[in-house]
Design an enzyme around this catalytic site. Structure first.
Site, PDB file in Angstrom:
ATOM      1  N   ILE A  59      18.112  74.294   3.366  1.00 53.40           N
ATOM      2  CA  ILE A  59      18.066  74.720   4.774  1.00 53.40           C
ATOM      3  C   ILE A  59      19.469  74.902   5.354  1.00 53.40           C
ATOM      4  CG2 ILE A  59      15.775  73.816   5.361  1.00 53.40           C
ATOM      5  CD1 ILE A  59      17.239  71.431   6.748  1.00 53.40           C
ATOM      6  N   ALA A  81      11.739  69.844   6.029  1.00 53.35           N
ATOM      7  CA  ALA A  81      12.782  69.431   5.072  1.00 53.35           C
ATOM      8  C   ALA A  81      13.643  68.324   5.674  1.00 53.35           C
ATOM      9  CB  ALA A  81      13.660  70.621   4.704  1.00 53.35           C
ATOM     10  N   THR A 133      10.001  62.044  13.720  1.00 55.54           N
ATOM     11  CA  THR A 133       9.441  60.724  13.443  1.00 55.54           C
ATOM     12  C   THR A 133       9.434  59.830  14.683  1.00 55.54           C
ATOM     13  OG1 THR A 133       9.902  58.701  12.193  1.00 55.54           O
ATOM     14  CG2 THR A 133      11.786  60.074  12.673  1.00 55.54           C
ATOM     15  N   ASP A 134       8.566  58.819  14.673  1.00 52.06           N
ATOM     16  CA  ASP A 134       8.554  57.834  15.767  1.00 52.06           C
ATOM     17  C   ASP A 134       9.762  56.900  15.686  1.00 52.06           C
ATOM     18  OD1 ASP A 134       7.807  56.319  13.529  1.00 52.06           O
ATOM     19  OD2 ASP A 134       5.972  55.513  14.419  1.00 52.06           O
ATOM     20  N   GLU A 135      10.455  56.893  14.524  1.00 55.39           N
ATOM     21  CA  GLU A 135      11.570  55.942  14.361  1.00 55.39           C
ATOM     22  C   GLU A 135      12.730  56.234  15.309  1.00 55.39           C
ATOM     23  OE1 GLU A 135      12.680  54.806  10.447  1.00 55.39           O
ATOM     24  OE2 GLU A 135      10.619  54.836   9.737  1.00 55.39           O
ATOM     25  N   TYR A 159      18.877  56.838   8.723  1.00 52.34           N
ATOM     26  CA  TYR A 159      17.812  57.851   8.691  1.00 52.34           C
ATOM     27  C   TYR A 159      17.375  58.224  10.111  1.00 52.34           C
ATOM     28  CZ  TYR A 159      13.018  59.593   8.684  1.00 52.34           C
ATOM     29  OH  TYR A 159      11.883  60.326   8.959  1.00 52.34           O
ATOM     30  N   LYS A 163      17.668  61.763  12.226  1.00 54.51           N
ATOM     31  CA  LYS A 163      16.513  62.506  12.759  1.00 54.51           C
ATOM     32  C   LYS A 163      16.655  62.666  14.276  1.00 54.51           C
ATOM     33  CE  LYS A 163      13.229  63.807  10.978  1.00 54.51           C
ATOM     34  NZ  LYS A 163      12.903  65.100  10.313  1.00 54.51           N
ATOM     35  N   ARG A 223       3.596  48.754  11.610  1.00 60.46           N
ATOM     36  CA  ARG A 223       3.701  50.216  11.600  1.00 60.46           C
ATOM     37  C   ARG A 223       2.358  50.783  12.049  1.00 60.46           C
ATOM     38  NH1 ARG A 223       8.125  48.766  11.261  1.00 60.46           N
ATOM     39  NH2 ARG A 223       9.796  49.319   9.827  1.00 60.46           N
ATOM     40  N   ASP A 290      14.899  41.016   3.001  1.00 62.69           N
ATOM     41  CA  ASP A 290      14.519  42.004   4.012  1.00 62.69           C
ATOM     42  C   ASP A 290      15.424  43.234   3.979  1.00 62.69           C
ATOM     43  OD1 ASP A 290      13.015  43.032   6.038  1.00 62.69           O
ATOM     44  OD2 ASP A 290      13.426  41.424   7.479  1.00 62.69           O
TER      45      ASP A 290
HETATM   46  P1  NAD Z   1       9.765  63.822   1.520  1.00 69.62           P
HETATM   47  O1  NAD Z   1      11.030  63.088   1.281  1.00 69.62           O
HETATM   48  O2  NAD Z   1       8.549  63.469   0.731  1.00 69.62           O
HETATM   49  O3  NAD Z   1       9.998  65.394   1.319  1.00 69.62           O
HETATM   50  C1  NAD Z   1      11.119  66.058   1.821  1.00 69.62           C
HETATM   51  C2  NAD Z   1      11.172  67.435   1.181  1.00 69.62           C
HETATM   52  O4  NAD Z   1      12.296  68.133   1.729  1.00 69.62           O
HETATM   53  C3  NAD Z   1      11.354  67.420  -0.337  1.00 69.62           C
HETATM   54  O5  NAD Z   1      10.500  68.349  -0.942  1.00 69.62           O
HETATM   55  C4  NAD Z   1      12.811  67.816  -0.526  1.00 69.62           C
HETATM   56  O6  NAD Z   1      13.058  68.475  -1.761  1.00 69.62           O
HETATM   57  C5  NAD Z   1      13.023  68.730   0.663  1.00 69.62           C
HETATM   58  N1  NAD Z   1      14.432  68.836   1.074  1.00 69.62           N
HETATM   59  C6  NAD Z   1      15.330  67.821   1.228  1.00 69.62           C
HETATM   60  N2  NAD Z   1      16.517  68.315   1.597  1.00 69.62           N
HETATM   61  C7  NAD Z   1      16.370  69.658   1.701  1.00 69.62           C
HETATM   62  C8  NAD Z   1      17.233  70.716   2.080  1.00 69.62           C
HETATM   63  N3  NAD Z   1      18.523  70.483   2.411  1.00 69.62           N
HETATM   64  N4  NAD Z   1      16.758  71.976   2.084  1.00 69.62           N
HETATM   65  C9  NAD Z   1      15.477  72.231   1.733  1.00 69.62           C
HETATM   66  N5  NAD Z   1      14.613  71.273   1.362  1.00 69.62           N
HETATM   67  C10 NAD Z   1      15.044  69.993   1.360  1.00 69.62           C
HETATM   68  O7  NAD Z   1       9.496  63.685   3.076  1.00 69.62           O
HETATM   69  P2  NAD Z   1       8.090  63.609   3.864  1.00 69.62           P
HETATM   70  O8  NAD Z   1       7.638  62.201   3.892  1.00 69.62           O
HETATM   71  O9  NAD Z   1       7.212  64.669   3.362  1.00 69.62           O
HETATM   72  O10 NAD Z   1       8.601  63.976   5.334  1.00 69.62           O
HETATM   73  C11 NAD Z   1       8.620  65.326   5.779  1.00 69.62           C
HETATM   74  C12 NAD Z   1       9.144  65.360   7.199  1.00 69.62           C
HETATM   75  O11 NAD Z   1       8.316  64.558   8.043  1.00 69.62           O
HETATM   76  C13 NAD Z   1      10.556  64.778   7.334  1.00 69.62           C
HETATM   77  O12 NAD Z   1      11.250  65.549   8.275  1.00 69.62           O
HETATM   78  C14 NAD Z   1      10.326  63.357   7.863  1.00 69.62           C
HETATM   79  O13 NAD Z   1      11.416  62.937   8.637  1.00 69.62           O
HETATM   80  C15 NAD Z   1       9.098  63.580   8.712  1.00 69.62           C
HETATM   81  N6  NAD Z   1       8.209  62.414   8.891  1.00 69.62           N
HETATM   82  C16 NAD Z   1       7.778  61.717   7.791  1.00 69.62           C
HETATM   83  C17 NAD Z   1       6.862  60.668   7.983  1.00 69.62           C
HETATM   84  C18 NAD Z   1       6.318  59.875   6.803  1.00 69.62           C
HETATM   85  O14 NAD Z   1       5.629  58.883   7.017  1.00 69.62           O
HETATM   86  N7  NAD Z   1       6.538  60.278   5.574  1.00 69.62           N
HETATM   87  C19 NAD Z   1       6.431  60.342   9.263  1.00 69.62           C
HETATM   88  C20 NAD Z   1       6.919  61.074  10.357  1.00 69.62           C
HETATM   89  C21 NAD Z   1       7.797  62.123  10.152  1.00 69.62           C
HETATM   90  O1  DAU Z   2       7.519  55.822  11.058  1.00 67.33           O
HETATM   91  C1  DAU Z   2       7.648  57.043  10.385  1.00 67.33           C
HETATM   92  C2  DAU Z   2       8.505  56.847   9.164  1.00 67.33           C
HETATM   93  O2  DAU Z   2       7.703  56.169   8.197  1.00 67.33           O
HETATM   94  C3  DAU Z   2       9.045  58.141   8.578  1.00 67.33           C
HETATM   95  O3  DAU Z   2       9.889  58.753   9.514  1.00 67.33           O
HETATM   96  C4  DAU Z   2       9.800  57.884   7.271  1.00 67.33           C
HETATM   97  O4  DAU Z   2      10.202  59.116   6.697  1.00 67.33           O
HETATM   98  C5  DAU Z   2       8.862  57.174   6.323  1.00 67.33           C
HETATM   99  O5  DAU Z   2       9.527  56.857   5.123  1.00 67.33           O
HETATM  100  C6  DAU Z   2       8.312  55.901   6.971  1.00 67.33           C
HETATM  101  O6  DAU Z   2       9.382  54.935   7.154  1.00 67.33           O
HETATM  102  P1  DAU Z   2       9.176  53.367   6.864  1.00 67.33           P
HETATM  103  O7  DAU Z   2      10.484  52.752   6.617  1.00 67.33           O
HETATM  104  O8  DAU Z   2       8.286  52.756   7.888  1.00 67.33           O
HETATM  105  O9  DAU Z   2       8.286  53.513   5.500  1.00 67.33           O
HETATM  106  P2  DAU Z   2       8.324  52.668   4.135  1.00 67.33           P
HETATM  107  O10 DAU Z   2       7.098  53.062   3.365  1.00 67.33           O
HETATM  108  O11 DAU Z   2       9.636  52.747   3.458  1.00 67.33           O
HETATM  109  O12 DAU Z   2       8.122  51.183   4.648  1.00 67.33           O
HETATM  110  C7  DAU Z   2       6.973  50.798   5.413  1.00 67.33           C
HETATM  111  C8  DAU Z   2       7.161  49.345   5.791  1.00 67.33           C
HETATM  112  O13 DAU Z   2       7.036  48.556   4.594  1.00 67.33           O
HETATM  113  C9  DAU Z   2       8.522  49.022   6.346  1.00 67.33           C
HETATM  114  O14 DAU Z   2       8.389  48.004   7.340  1.00 67.33           O
HETATM  115  C10 DAU Z   2       9.309  48.472   5.153  1.00 67.33           C
HETATM  116  C11 DAU Z   2       8.238  47.812   4.333  1.00 67.33           C
HETATM  117  N1  DAU Z   2       8.424  47.827   2.866  1.00 67.33           N
HETATM  118  C12 DAU Z   2       8.750  49.001   2.259  1.00 67.33           C
HETATM  119  C13 DAU Z   2       8.959  49.068   0.902  1.00 67.33           C
HETATM  120  C14 DAU Z   2       9.334  50.359   0.227  1.00 67.33           C
HETATM  121  C15 DAU Z   2       8.261  46.658   2.127  1.00 67.33           C
HETATM  122  O15 DAU Z   2       7.931  45.586   2.682  1.00 67.33           O
HETATM  123  N2  DAU Z   2       8.434  46.730   0.773  1.00 67.33           N
HETATM  124  C16 DAU Z   2       8.806  47.863   0.127  1.00 67.33           C
HETATM  125  O16 DAU Z   2       9.002  47.838  -1.116  1.00 67.33           O
END
Ligand code: NAD
Ligand code: DAU
Length: 358
Positions: A59, A81, A133-135, A159, A163, A223, A290
């Site tokens: 991007i 992305a 994201t809500d973060e 992160y 965002k 969460r 942690d």
């Molecule tokens: P992910 O890490 O699984 O996927 C990210 C994708 O973006 C990958 O396919 C990666 O190859 C691509 N990417 C990374 N850098 C890039 C670049 N410079 N150009 C083009 N492509 C690139 O992430 P996800 O969990 O699918 O999250 C997608 C979006 O949603 C993100 O913006 C994240 O912040 C947001 N989001 C995620 C969650 C969650 O719980 N996973 C919740 C709320 C918001």
């Molecule tokens: O809230 C939205 C976000 O949720 C997105 O923006 C992020 O992209 C996505 O990765 C996610 O973030 P979290 O940090 O909440 O997700 P994760 O699955 O990494 O962790 C969820 C919770 O579990 C968090 O409190 C950390 C904890 N955790 C995570 C891992 C990987 C553990 O206790 N053990 C673990 O091994």
């Protein structure tokens, strides 16, 4: 008609592409850099489908984006992305700054350039939807009200700070240049194709492999969890009916502590794929150090998208978790494929020195 999706080989992006093509025939151009988190195997069933055009790229490559916009003339750009894993952002923030901030900036500039050359009707109908994201809102106390769209931004991790910065850029491109943007701030997603570095898929994969189920700190962090296809339907709704310049919180009304999540996963796995050791998978739970700066609680007030756009999630946590566990049981080949050398390196760096702070 065509839309351009970025990050469509990642977890939410590929679910969105599948959801989109299941709902209609509008073509998707899918631009993805294929980082460790992007997997073409998640899109394998779309090979040969003319409605899906995959482009390998970044991007931050403004010239490439300009070429794609000129060639495909999408009516909307949806930006999924990002670098998305909080723990990775703690170990190495650079990629997060590069993709989430610089990348979003370059994408916005390419889109603005294209959009300003469109005719009036096309310009009015065009949308740039930024998936966030809500973060960005920071951490809540136990009794604080859930995040609303009006909450101040207080990001705490590299992160979430990256965002938050991208959200501010998107907002500014609307207020300054008039670009018709929409921003969504969603809670934690779970479901198929979730990369097994995140809590839910990591626990499923580790449980089945007889490995420890790592819980950071006391496991009482909270969460809000949303099934990924519900997030996809919410994004479609915001794209269709959202008001340019506005932001929409998306959530599942479903707060759980991490310990509760892991216990539900263990019970579901005990029922669907009992462990060879004869005990519950809960016996594999292991408390580890942690995450530094770990946010204690996130909660989403999804009242606005419900009232103004009429969206509600379809899945409960129980139905969504069952679907998810079944998917991982039925798709072990996908899990093996994404567990590359790079994945193994990450797992040993993150957990083998005693936990998240290691
Ligand atoms: P992910 O890490 O699984 O996927 C990210 C994708 O973006 C990958 O396919 C990666 O190859 C691509 N990417 C990374 N850098 C890039 C670049 N410079 N150009 C083009 N492509 C690139 O992430 P996800 O969990 O699918 O999250 C997608 C979006 O949603 C993100 O913006 C994240 O912040 C947001 N989001 C995620 C969650 C969650 O719980 N996973 C919740 C709320 C918001
Ligand atoms: O809230 C939205 C976000 O949720 C997105 O923006 C992020 O992209 C996505 O990765 C996610 O973030 P979290 O940090 O909440 O997700 P994760 O699955 O990494 O962790 C969820 C919770 O579990 C968090 O409190 C950390 C904890 N955790 C995570 C891992 C990987 C553990 O206790 N053990 C673990 O091994």
């Amino acid at each position: 008609m065509t839309i351009l999706v970025t990050g469509g080989a990642g977890f939410i992006g590929n679910n969105f592409v599948h959801d989109w093509l299941a709902a209609g025939d509008e073509r998707v151009v899918n631009l993805d850099k294929l980082t460790y988190a992007g997997n073409l195997s998640s899109l394998a069933d779309l090979r040969g489908d003319e409605r899906h055009v995959f482009v390998h790229g970044d991007i931050a490559d403004r010239a490439l984006i300009a070429r794609l916009l000129a060639a495909h003339r999408p009516r909307a750009v949806l930006n999924f992305a990002a670098e998305s894993h909080v723990d990775r952002s703690i170990h190495g923030p650079s990629e997060f700054i590069q993709t989430n901030i610089i990348g979003t900036f370059q994408l916005l500039e390419a889109v603005r350039d294209h959009w300003s050359g469109l005719g009036e009707a096309e310009r009015g109908a065009f949308r740039f939807l930024h998936v966030s994201t809500d973060e960005v809102y920071g951490s809540l106390g136990e009794n604080d009200p859930a995040f609303r769209e009006t909450n101040a931004y207080q990001p705490n991790s590299p992160y979430s700070a990256s965002k938050a910065a991208s959200d501010h850029l998107v907002r500014a491109w609307h207020h300054t240049y008039g670009l018709p943007v929409l921003t969504t701030n969603c809670s934690n997603n779970y479901g198929p194709y979730h990369f097994p570095e995140k809590l839910i898929p990591l626990v499923i994969v580790n449980a089945l492999a007889g490995k420890p189920l790592p819980i950071y700190g006391d496991g009482r962090q909270v969460r809000d969890w949303l099934y990924v296809r519900d997030h996809c339907s919410a994004i479609r709704r915001v794209l269709d009916r959202g008001v340019p310049g506005e932001t929409y919180n998306i959530g599942g009304w479903n707060e759980k502590t991490n310990l509760e999540v892991v216990q539900v996963l263990c019970r579901t796995l005990d029922e669907l794929a009992p462990a060879a050791h004869g005990s519950s998978y809960a016996a594999q739970i292991s408390f580890v150090a942690d995450r530094p700066g770990h946010d204690r609680r996130y909660a989403i007030d999804a009242g606005r998208i419900e009232k103004e756009l009429g969206w509600r999630p379809a899945e409960t946590f129980d139905t969504g978790i069952r679907k998810t566990v079944r998917w991982y049981l039925d798709n072990r080949a996908w899990v093996e494929e994404v567990q590359s050398g790079a994945y193994r390196e990450w797992i040993s760096r993150q957990y083998e020195r005693g936990g998240a702070g290691g």
